[in-house]
Design a protein around this motif. Structure first.
Motif, short mmCIF file in Angstrom:
data_model
loop_
_atom_site.label_atom_id
_atom_site.label_comp_id
_atom_site.label_asym_id
_atom_site.label_seq_id
_atom_site.Cartn_x
_atom_site.Cartn_y
_atom_site.Cartn_z
N ALA A 173 0.84 -1.21 0.00
CA ALA A 173 0.00 0.00 0.00
C ALA A 173 0.87 1.25 0.00
O ALA A 173 0.58 2.22 -0.72
CB ALA A 173 -0.92 -0.01 1.21
N ILE A 174 1.95 1.25 0.76
CA ILE A 174 2.86 2.39 0.80
C ILE A 174 3.53 2.58 -0.56
O ILE A 174 3.65 3.70 -1.06
CB ILE A 174 3.93 2.19 1.90
N ILE A 175 3.95 1.50 -1.18
CA ILE A 175 4.60 1.56 -2.50
C ILE A 175 3.62 2.13 -3.53
O ILE A 175 3.99 2.98 -4.34
CB ILE A 175 5.12 0.17 -2.91
N GLU A 176 2.36 1.69 -3.47
CA GLU A 176 1.35 2.20 -4.41
C GLU A 176 1.08 3.68 -4.19
O GLU A 176 0.83 4.42 -5.14
CB GLU A 176 0.05 1.42 -4.26
N GLN A 177 1.13 4.14 -2.94
CA GLN A 177 0.92 5.56 -2.64
C GLN A 177 2.00 6.43 -3.28
O GLN A 177 1.78 7.59 -3.57
CB GLN A 177 0.92 5.80 -1.13
N ALA B 31 11.48 5.19 6.98
CA ALA B 31 11.80 5.00 5.56
C ALA B 31 11.67 3.54 5.16
O ALA B 31 11.82 2.63 5.98
CB ALA B 31 13.21 5.50 5.27
N LEU B 32 11.40 3.33 3.88
CA LEU B 32 11.32 1.99 3.31
C LEU B 32 12.33 1.93 2.17
O LEU B 32 12.23 2.67 1.20
CB LEU B 32 9.89 1.76 2.79
N HIS B 33 13.33 1.06 2.30
CA HIS B 33 14.37 0.94 1.29
C HIS B 33 13.98 -0.18 0.32
O HIS B 33 13.77 -1.32 0.75
CB HIS B 33 15.72 0.61 1.94
N LEU B 34 13.92 0.17 -0.97
CA LEU B 34 13.47 -0.78 -1.98
C LEU B 34 14.55 -1.04 -3.01
O LEU B 34 15.45 -0.22 -3.22
CB LEU B 34 12.23 -0.22 -2.70
N LEU C 260 8.61 7.87 4.97
CA LEU C 260 7.31 7.62 5.55
C LEU C 260 6.96 8.75 6.49
O LEU C 260 7.82 9.27 7.22
CB LEU C 260 7.32 6.30 6.33
N GLY C 261 5.68 9.14 6.50
CA GLY C 261 5.23 10.19 7.40
C GLY C 261 5.17 9.68 8.83
O GLY C 261 5.05 8.49 9.08
N ARG C 262 5.28 10.60 9.77
CA ARG C 262 5.21 10.22 11.18
C ARG C 262 3.77 10.02 11.60
O ARG C 262 2.86 10.65 11.08
CB ARG C 262 5.82 11.32 12.05
N ARG C 263 3.58 9.14 12.55
CA ARG C 263 2.24 8.87 13.05
C ARG C 263 1.89 9.88 14.15
O ARG C 263 2.73 10.24 14.95
CB ARG C 263 2.15 7.48 13.66
#
Length: 54
Positions: free
Chosen positions: A12-16, A33-36, A49-52
């Motif tokens: 879902a994050i990748i699609e965003q 962060a998400l390392h791809l 990634l945004g903070r919660r």
């Protein structure tokens, strides 16, 4: 470093970020962060990634 298939939440994050989850592997999953890594080209990308709230 080898990547792993993304989870549903990660997909879902990748699609965003307007990317196709089927083409990306998760190398590192950090809180901010998400390392791809691209499956075919090996290109690496970092998604912030945004903070919660709370």
């Amino acid at each position: 470093m080898r990547g792993k298939n993304p989870t549903r939440r990660q997909m879902a994050i990748i699609e965003q970020h307007r990317l196709k989850p089927a083409n990306w592997l998760v190398v590192k999953n950090l809180p901010d962060a998400l390392h791809l890594k691209h499956r075919h080209t090996g290109r690496r990308r970092v998604l912030k990634l945004g903070r919660r709230a709370g």
